[in-house]
Design a protein around this motif. Sequence first.
Motif, PDB file in Angstrom:
ATOM      1  N   HIS A  38      22.456 -23.703  27.120  1.00 11.63           N
ATOM      2  CA  HIS A  38      23.175 -23.032  28.201  1.00 11.63           C
ATOM      3  C   HIS A  38      23.812 -21.757  27.686  1.00 11.63           C
ATOM      4  O   HIS A  38      23.781 -21.480  26.487  1.00 11.63           O
ATOM      5  N   HIS A  40      26.899 -20.486  27.317  1.00 12.40           N
ATOM      6  CA  HIS A  40      28.209 -20.296  26.691  1.00 12.40           C
ATOM      7  C   HIS A  40      27.998 -19.721  25.289  1.00 12.40           C
ATOM      8  O   HIS A  40      27.044 -20.100  24.602  1.00 12.40           O
ATOM      9  N   HIS A  43      26.898 -21.479  22.111  1.00 15.60           N
ATOM     10  CA  HIS A  43      25.572 -22.120  22.101  1.00 15.60           C
ATOM     11  C   HIS A  43      24.444 -21.089  22.074  1.00 15.60           C
ATOM     12  O   HIS A  43      23.288 -21.459  22.185  1.00 15.60           O
ATOM     13  N   HIS A  87      26.492 -29.221  33.265  1.00  9.98           N
ATOM     14  CA  HIS A  87      27.656 -28.581  32.631  1.00  9.98           C
ATOM     15  C   HIS A  87      28.015 -27.266  33.335  1.00  9.98           C
ATOM     16  O   HIS A  87      29.159 -27.074  33.757  1.00  9.98           O
ATOM     17  N   ASP A 105      25.822 -29.421  26.119  1.00 10.04           N
ATOM     18  CA  ASP A 105      27.096 -29.789  26.754  1.00 10.04           C
ATOM     19  C   ASP A 105      26.745 -30.453  28.082  1.00 10.04           C
ATOM     20  O   ASP A 105      25.885 -29.950  28.810  1.00 10.04           O
TER      21      ASP A 105
HETATM   22 ZN   LIG Z   1      29.422 -25.104  27.199  1.00 13.22          ZN
END
Ligand SMILES: [Zn+2]
Length: 332
Positions: A38, A40, A43, A87, A105
């Motif tokens: 994802h 973020h 990551h 998430h 996540d």
């Molecule tokens: Zn995350």
Amino acid sequence: MGRTSVTSNNGIQVDYGSRTYLLDPTRAGRADYTFVSHAHVDHMHRASKTETIVSSEATRELAAARGYDLGETVQSVEGLELLDSGHILGSRALRIEDELFYTGDASGRNRAFLKRCETKRARVLVMETTYGSPEYVFPPTAKLVREVNGLIGDMYHRGKPVVLMGYPLGKAQLLTYFFPSWEPFFVHDSVARMNEIHAKHGVRLKEGRRFDPEKHADSLPHGPWLMVAPLSHGRGRLLAHLKKRYGAVLVAFSGWATNPGYAGSMGADYAFPLSDHCDYSELTRLVQEVSPEEVYTTHGFVEEFARDLRSMGFSARTLASHQSSLSDYTSV
Ligand SMILES: [Zn+2]
């Protein structure tokens, strides 16, 4: 076929069969496939042209909007399955045949436009354990939304504006979704940019009035209004200004708000435990659903959760490095 190896080094490396996989690496590396779960920033990595990156289309777009060019990404590879991890928009878990399941996540509950994580059985489970300690059990989302609406109503009654603060990608869209009835409704510029990508993917969020802190910090109305803004410390320049000039009340949203001292530590007036991660009981349920022979824990309460899983009869251990602390989660 040889044994599956899971190691923590530049994200998570999985060797299975004749292939090497890198899961959420922090830098470009050698692998047959690199998985980005994802968008973020903890990551993502600076991708190289030689990598074959597996991610959802939404993750690719969100990453690009945040300055991470993942290049051409693939979503369909024989033997690999991408599952919604619930998430944030575009977040995926990865299943490698029926051998390994990596959660990235994950959230354990339906909320707004996001669904709870999908799970499937696998022999090896690599899971995030951000809130893997029994005190982290989050209240029902509907109850929390009711409480926050009550608080906003009280503040409006007293003529005070309210700033709702969450991570600009993920939490801020949930806040925009949950509290659209209040006017005037301002959306901080960095949140609005992420909201636009959600709209492209069919998630309609209230547009409100765009708030650019460079231009509008001194031209907000006096009296009550609502703003959705990135989570940052209440003593930071912008929030301190909104407090001083307009008497704004700061409300923070994070799973860490389960801790009684959280609001104070963030310089916020109130805090609510709204999270995009599984709570302790949801983590436990996730393990039961995947029903693995081996579990590896990563992020947060890695030792504690692995120990609890062992006491439930699972074979569980930590992936030692790649841990995150509370402070890492304020910037994603
Ligand atoms: Zn995350």
